[in-house]
Design a protein around this motif. Structure first.
Motif, PDB file in Angstrom:
ATOM      1  N   PRO A  13      -5.057  60.742  -7.328  1.00  0.00           N
ATOM      2  CA  PRO A  13      -3.993  61.237  -6.451  1.00  0.00           C
ATOM      3  C   PRO A  13      -2.612  61.101  -7.106  1.00  0.00           C
ATOM      4  N   ALA A  14      -2.405  59.970  -7.807  1.00  0.00           N
ATOM      5  CA  ALA A  14      -1.101  59.747  -8.443  1.00  0.00           C
ATOM      6  C   ALA A  14      -0.853  60.785  -9.528  1.00  0.00           C
ATOM      7  N   ALA A  15      -1.903  61.093 -10.324  1.00  0.00           N
ATOM      8  CA  ALA A  15      -1.753  62.085 -11.389  1.00  0.00           C
ATOM      9  C   ALA A  15      -1.460  63.461 -10.799  1.00  0.00           C
ATOM     10  N   LEU A  16      -2.110  63.762  -9.669  1.00  0.00           N
ATOM     11  CA  LEU A  16      -1.888  65.043  -9.007  1.00  0.00           C
ATOM     12  C   LEU A  16      -0.447  65.146  -8.495  1.00  0.00           C
ATOM     13  N   MET A  17       0.028  64.046  -7.926  1.00  0.00           N
ATOM     14  CA  MET A  17       1.377  64.045  -7.379  1.00  0.00           C
ATOM     15  C   MET A  17       2.392  64.209  -8.509  1.00  0.00           C
ATOM     16  N   ASP A  18       2.130  63.509  -9.610  1.00  0.00           N
ATOM     17  CA  ASP A  18       3.014  63.600 -10.775  1.00  0.00           C
ATOM     18  C   ASP A  18       3.024  65.030 -11.316  1.00  0.00           C
ATOM     19  N   ALA A  19       1.834  65.637 -11.387  1.00  0.00           N
ATOM     20  CA  ALA A  19       1.725  67.010 -11.887  1.00  0.00           C
ATOM     21  C   ALA A  19       2.480  67.967 -10.965  1.00  0.00           C
ATOM     22  N   ALA A  20       2.351  67.730  -9.636  1.00  0.00           N
ATOM     23  CA  ALA A  20       3.035  68.606  -8.674  1.00  0.00           C
ATOM     24  C   ALA A  20       4.538  68.587  -8.908  1.00  0.00           C
ATOM     25  N   LYS A  21       5.070  67.383  -9.173  1.00  0.00           N
ATOM     26  CA  LYS A  21       6.506  67.250  -9.439  1.00  0.00           C
ATOM     27  C   LYS A  21       6.886  68.064 -10.661  1.00  0.00           C
ATOM     28  N   GLN A  22       6.053  67.952 -11.726  1.00  0.00           N
ATOM     29  CA  GLN A  22       6.397  68.647 -12.976  1.00  0.00           C
ATOM     30  C   GLN A  22       6.247  70.157 -12.834  1.00  0.00           C
ATOM     31  N   VAL A  23       5.248  70.591 -12.084  1.00  0.00           N
ATOM     32  CA  VAL A  23       5.061  72.028 -11.867  1.00  0.00           C
ATOM     33  C   VAL A  23       6.279  72.593 -11.139  1.00  0.00           C
ATOM     34  N   ARG A  24       6.762  71.817 -10.166  1.00  0.00           N
ATOM     35  CA  ARG A  24       7.928  72.270  -9.417  1.00  0.00           C
ATOM     36  C   ARG A  24       9.159  72.283 -10.322  1.00  0.00           C
ATOM     37  N   THR A  25       9.335  71.207 -11.108  1.00  0.00           N
ATOM     38  CA  THR A  25      10.498  71.134 -12.000  1.00  0.00           C
ATOM     39  C   THR A  25      10.477  72.266 -13.013  1.00  0.00           C
ATOM     40  N   ALA A  26       9.247  72.673 -13.433  1.00  0.00           N
ATOM     41  CA  ALA A  26       9.141  73.747 -14.420  1.00  0.00           C
ATOM     42  C   ALA A  26       9.511  75.111 -13.815  1.00  0.00           C
ATOM     43  N   GLY A  27       9.714  75.145 -12.496  1.00  0.00           N
ATOM     44  CA  GLY A  27      10.195  76.374 -11.882  1.00  0.00           C
ATOM     45  C   GLY A  27       9.140  77.190 -11.166  1.00  0.00           C
ATOM     46  N   TYR A  28       7.912  76.705 -11.128  1.00  0.00           N
ATOM     47  CA  TYR A  28       6.893  77.435 -10.365  1.00  0.00           C
ATOM     48  C   TYR A  28       7.144  77.253  -8.880  1.00  0.00           C
ATOM     49  N   SER A  29       6.924  78.303  -8.101  1.00  0.00           N
ATOM     50  CA  SER A  29       7.093  78.154  -6.659  1.00  0.00           C
ATOM     51  C   SER A  29       5.804  78.457  -5.895  1.00  0.00           C
ATOM     52  N   LYS A  30       4.937  79.318  -6.477  1.00  0.00           N
ATOM     53  CA  LYS A  30       3.692  79.653  -5.773  1.00  0.00           C
ATOM     54  C   LYS A  30       2.544  78.807  -6.319  1.00  0.00           C
ATOM     55  N   PHE A  31       2.468  77.592  -5.823  1.00  0.00           N
ATOM     56  CA  PHE A  31       1.382  76.702  -6.245  1.00  0.00           C
ATOM     57  C   PHE A  31       0.996  75.830  -5.064  1.00  0.00           C
ATOM     58  N   ASP A  32      -0.182  75.225  -5.133  1.00  0.00           N
ATOM     59  CA  ASP A  32      -0.617  74.354  -4.043  1.00  0.00           C
ATOM     60  C   ASP A  32      -1.494  73.249  -4.614  1.00  0.00           C
TER      61      ASP A  32
END
Lengths: 176, 394
Positions: A13-32
């Motif tokens: 879960p922690a790795a997923l949360m960390d990845a979510a942060k980075q995906v958002r920072t990278a500028g992606y908006s359509k992800f889940d």
């Protein structure tokens, strides 16, 4: 077959949360993100806004209260004016209980229907189900997907990016 | 300014809060006692109002401790010590109750033998409503409450010394039984001390109504208390916005519950329209009392309800502080509204003794509370759930 998007698996879960942060920072908006159980802090990590469902419930509840009160007013003062236990025809105190009940009932309708509409449910199928490994999100898989509709999506770059934030079993999902 | 050791959570400086509260308390009590010589009748009515106001808050804190233990709640562990210390002021409230025993004749119509002799209903009720049994019951209530508060505090503090997680399970069992005992004692205490002011009138839900107001207000007091500590930079990293958010939810839930119980009581009486029941509400509407009734509906329900409905406002400490102060004031109005119509012929009379009695009893209660709170660690440092409680996020 049209490309739907790309999914990647994460170890915890922690790795997923960390990845979510980075995906958002990278500028992606359509992800889940998908996990077998709710992860506290995930909404914040994904940058999700508060759900508007509360306002739908509030609006529906207010509508229910107005309907409940006016229906009784109309029935007891105009349609069937009966004197009951010597009280005035417009005994608003007696209306409050049914007003409250319709307030709650309509609020509950708003919550359920609003939730379904906002989640775009019901639907019979979703392209993600073409992925065999995706079934594991209901068991032990912590997965993230980025949609192909995202302006930043690029098969090679997104795959490299997902790998760089710790994703494994990266898979391109094709489907209607 | 009070200060705390950030490692052990023991107080290194108790600050001036205790002495200020004690000063206010003594001054308030002295002035009220002087008032007793000028107008005994008003004195007892004011003292009962102030006593009921503080007793319900302190009992609310006792309930809070038991509720958290019984449900195994995590979020509240960091806040538990304050509620525990609050419940340890019950012996002081017993002392504050004793003066009322000298005013039973002033307060309670059913103590007048000549009235009871000509009143069939009061005769019928006299096996319950008589002075001896009244005092015995009060002793039983206080014994139960003080016993529970003492046991809950003793076990919780024992965990600070021996670090034994088994105490948490013992506390859970004690609380589960304690809640049962609490429900009965508080219900009957509300019947005895407040409802029997109008001995002809009865409402089975009355105890729940009184309990709800007190529990709600004890939450408001805790919100203010932790914000006060935050001002002195105590526990500001431990009691976070998310904890205040949960307090906000409790305030919201019990604001609604208070209104629900109040409305339920009202509707049954309004529908049935029986004279011996409606007279209670009539006395709270005529001669200007309708202003107080409407004040309660808006101040105790509508304003807090609409405010606390919103996610962001529950997380806003300034808004929460405003609501907490409002609810505390409204709880006083509520108790005033329960007690005073019996004693005010033809109008709402707020006596200066109401103010001095509330400050007097309140000052003493807060002084003892602060003394108990600062004597121990500010949070239960060896509670197995403490770490999760500090990390709690909504």
């Amino acid at each position: 077959m049209k490309t739907y998007g790309m999914i990647a698996e994460f170890s915890s879960p922690a790795a997923l949360m960390d990845a979510a942060k980075q995906v958002r920072t990278a500028g992606y908006s359509k992800f889940d993100c998908h996990s077998p159980f709710p992860i506290h802090g995930m909404d914040e990590a994904m940058g999700l806004k508060r759900s508007p469902v509360g306002y739908i419930v509030g609006g529906m509840a207010a509508l229910g209260a107005v309907i409940g009160f006016s229906l009784q007013t109309w029935v007891t003062t105009d349609a069937y004016p009966l004197v009951i236990s010597g009280k005035p025809l417009f005994s608003w105190q007696a209306y409050i209980i049914i007003t409250f009940a319709l307030f709650v009932l309509f609020g509950a309708f708003g919550a359920v229907i609003g939730m379904f509409r906002l989640n775009r449910l019901p639907r019979l199928h979703h392209p993600l189900f073409y992925s065999e490994q995706f079934a594991r999100v209901t068991d032990d898989g912590f997965m993230l997907h980025i949609e192909a509709d995202d302006t930043q999506f690029d098969e090679e770059k997104t795959e490299a990016f997902l790998a760089s934030v710790g994703g494994t079993n990266i898979e391109l999902v094709r489907g209607a | 300014m009070a200060a705390i050791d950030s490692q052990t959570y023991t107080f290194t400086d108790r600050g001036r809060f205790g002495i200020a509260a004690l000063g206010a308390g003594v001054l308030g009590v002295v002035l009220t006692v002087i008032g007793a010589f000028t107008d005994t009748h008003t004195f007892f009515a004011s003292w009962l109002t102030a006593f009921a106001f503080w007793a319900t808050i302190v009992l609310g804190a006792l309930f809070f401790v038991m509720l958290q233990h019984a449900t195994g709640a995590v979020w509240s562990v960091v806040t538990r010590r304050a509620a525990e210390a609050m419940s340890m002021t019950l012996p002081l409230l017993l002392l504050c109750f004793i003066p009322l025993l000298f005013g039973l004749h002033d307060l309670f119509h059913w103590t007048h033998a000549e009235e009871v002799a000509t009143d069939h209903l009061l005769q019928w009720k006299s096996p319950y409503l008589n002075t001896t049994f009244f005092i015995i019951r009060a002793a039983v209530y206080f014994a139960a409450w003080i016993g529970l508060a003492w046991g809950l505090n003793r076990l919780s503090l024992a965990q600070d010394r021996d670090q034994n997680p088994a105490h948490t399970l013992t506390l859970r069992k004690l609380s589960a039984g304690g809640l049962f005992l609490f429900a009965f004692t508080l219900t009957f205490a509300a019947f005895d001390w407040l409802m029997s002011l109008e001995p002809h009138w009865y409402s089975t839900i009355f105890g729940v109504y009184v309990f709800t107001g007190g529990f709600l207000t004890s939450m408001a007091v805790l919100v203010l208390f932790f914000q006060f500590l935050r001002g002195a930079n105590i526990l500001s990293d431990e009691v976070t916005t998310d904890h205040y958010h949960d307090f906000g939810r409790m305030l919201f839930a019990f604001t609604v519950f208070w209104a629900y119980i109040g409305a339920s009581q009202y509707y049954l009486i309004w529908y049935a329209n029986l004279p011996e029941e409606t007279m209670w509400y009539l006395a709270r509407w005529e001669h200007g009392w309708y202003v107080v009734s409407l004040l309660l509906i808006f101040g105790h329900f509508v304003i807090p309800f609409v405010t606390l409905l919103f996610f962001r406002l529950k997380r806003n400490l300034t808004v929460l502080r405003f609501i907490a102060v409002l609810l505390i004031v409204m709880h006083f109005v509520d108790i005033f509204w329960l007690v005073m119509p019996t004693f005010s012929d033809g109008g709402v009379h707020f006596s200066w003794m109401h103010l001095t009695a509330v400050i007097g009893i309140g000052g003493l209660v807060l002084w003892l509370f602060w003394t108990r709170y600062t004597a121990n660690r500010a949070i239960p440092v060896y509670d197995p759930k403490l770490e999760d409680s500090i990390a709690h996020r909504v």
